[in-house]
Design a protein around this motif. Structure first.
Motif, mmCIF file in Angstrom:
data_model
loop_
_atom_site.group_PDB
_atom_site.id
_atom_site.type_symbol
_atom_site.label_atom_id
_atom_site.label_comp_id
_atom_site.label_asym_id
_atom_site.label_seq_id
_atom_site.Cartn_x
_atom_site.Cartn_y
_atom_site.Cartn_z
ATOM 1 N N ARG A 182 -22.984 18.681 -9.126
ATOM 2 C CA ARG A 182 -23.305 20.013 -8.769
ATOM 3 C C ARG A 182 -23.226 20.530 -10.047
ATOM 4 O O ARG A 182 -24.269 21.367 -10.304
ATOM 5 C CB ARG A 182 -22.214 20.549 -7.841
ATOM 6 C CG ARG A 182 -22.513 22.044 -7.616
ATOM 7 C CD ARG A 182 -21.277 22.708 -6.796
ATOM 8 N NE ARG A 182 -21.746 22.184 -5.310
ATOM 9 C CZ ARG A 182 -22.742 22.841 -4.380
ATOM 10 N NH1 ARG A 182 -23.535 23.868 -5.163
ATOM 11 N NH2 ARG A 182 -23.129 22.488 -3.447
ATOM 12 N N GLU A 225 -25.368 15.922 -3.968
ATOM 13 C CA GLU A 225 -24.032 15.660 -3.891
ATOM 14 C C GLU A 225 -23.957 14.742 -2.781
ATOM 15 O O GLU A 225 -22.989 13.571 -2.968
ATOM 16 C CB GLU A 225 -23.185 16.878 -3.366
ATOM 17 C CG GLU A 225 -23.124 17.819 -4.620
ATOM 18 C CD GLU A 225 -22.189 19.152 -4.098
ATOM 19 O OE1 GLU A 225 -20.815 19.074 -4.237
ATOM 20 O OE2 GLU A 225 -22.598 19.965 -3.550
ATOM 21 N N ALA A 234 -28.617 20.936 -4.979
ATOM 22 C CA ALA A 234 -27.270 20.325 -5.082
ATOM 23 C C ALA A 234 -26.462 19.965 -3.850
ATOM 24 O O ALA A 234 -25.811 18.750 -3.849
ATOM 25 C CB ALA A 234 -26.219 21.674 -5.413
ATOM 26 N N GLU A 235 -26.648 20.479 -2.772
ATOM 27 C CA GLU A 235 -26.027 19.933 -1.538
ATOM 28 C C GLU A 235 -26.685 18.267 -1.167
ATOM 29 O O GLU A 235 -25.681 17.526 -0.845
ATOM 30 C CB GLU A 235 -26.291 20.604 -0.251
ATOM 31 C CG GLU A 235 -25.239 21.791 -0.198
ATOM 32 C CD GLU A 235 -25.514 22.605 1.305
ATOM 33 O OE1 GLU A 235 -25.653 21.684 2.287
ATOM 34 O OE2 GLU A 235 -25.457 23.708 1.064
ATOM 35 N N ARG A 240 -29.913 24.545 -8.527
ATOM 36 C CA ARG A 240 -28.772 24.621 -7.266
ATOM 37 C C ARG A 240 -29.171 24.353 -5.806
ATOM 38 O O ARG A 240 -28.583 23.825 -5.212
ATOM 39 C CB ARG A 240 -28.371 26.196 -7.436
ATOM 40 C CG ARG A 240 -27.056 26.568 -6.314
ATOM 41 C CD ARG A 240 -26.937 27.788 -6.523
ATOM 42 N NE ARG A 240 -26.366 28.418 -7.887
ATOM 43 C CZ ARG A 240 -25.269 28.399 -8.192
ATOM 44 N NH1 ARG A 240 -24.053 28.088 -7.443
ATOM 45 N NH2 ARG A 240 -24.846 28.710 -9.325
#
Length: 125
Positions: free
Chosen positions: A16, A32, A28-29, A25
């Motif tokens: 992240r 991750e 990121a999810e 951004r």
């Protein structure tokens, strides 16, 4: 890194942080989640539980690699049964990434093993 219970959280935070630094951004999810799955597979399937995480900025997005010393290649994604507690990791990686794969290692400074990788493209790339 040698995997301990704290490592998956550290992997998520590291991935992240790089994506925020690179102004990605929106990736990121997914990054991750996929990185956690790959590191989790090392914890489950690699006897010494050691791996190397690489996060690389690409023109179109990001590439994440997890190298471990085991020559055993992961199975292809499968459909896990309703009652099964595992078996969905690679299918999940395939679902949230743009591309993923595995390559056996033995050159470029790595002493055998394999690298499992995935790529995510930024919106508008």
């Amino acid at each position: 890194m040698r995997l301990t219970p704290a490592v998956p959280r550290l992997v998520r935070r590291t991935v992240r942080a790089y994506l925020i630094l690179w102004r990605l951004r929106e990736l990121a999810e997914a990054a991750e989640l996929a990185a956690s799955e790959l590191v989790g597979n090392v914890a489950k399937h690699v006897p010494d539980r050691r791996c190397v995480l690489t996060v690389e900025r690409r023109a179109a997005g990001v590439r994440v690699e997890v190298w471990d010393g085991s020559p055993v290649l992961p199975a292809r994604p499968r459909t896990a049964g309703f009652e099964e507690e595992s078996g969905r990791g690679l299918a999940l990686v395939a679902l949230v990434t743009h591309a993923w794969g595995v390559r056996p290692e033995g050159e470029e400074g790595k002493s055998g093993g394999k690298t499992v990788w995935f790529e995510l493209d930024a919106e508008g790339s």
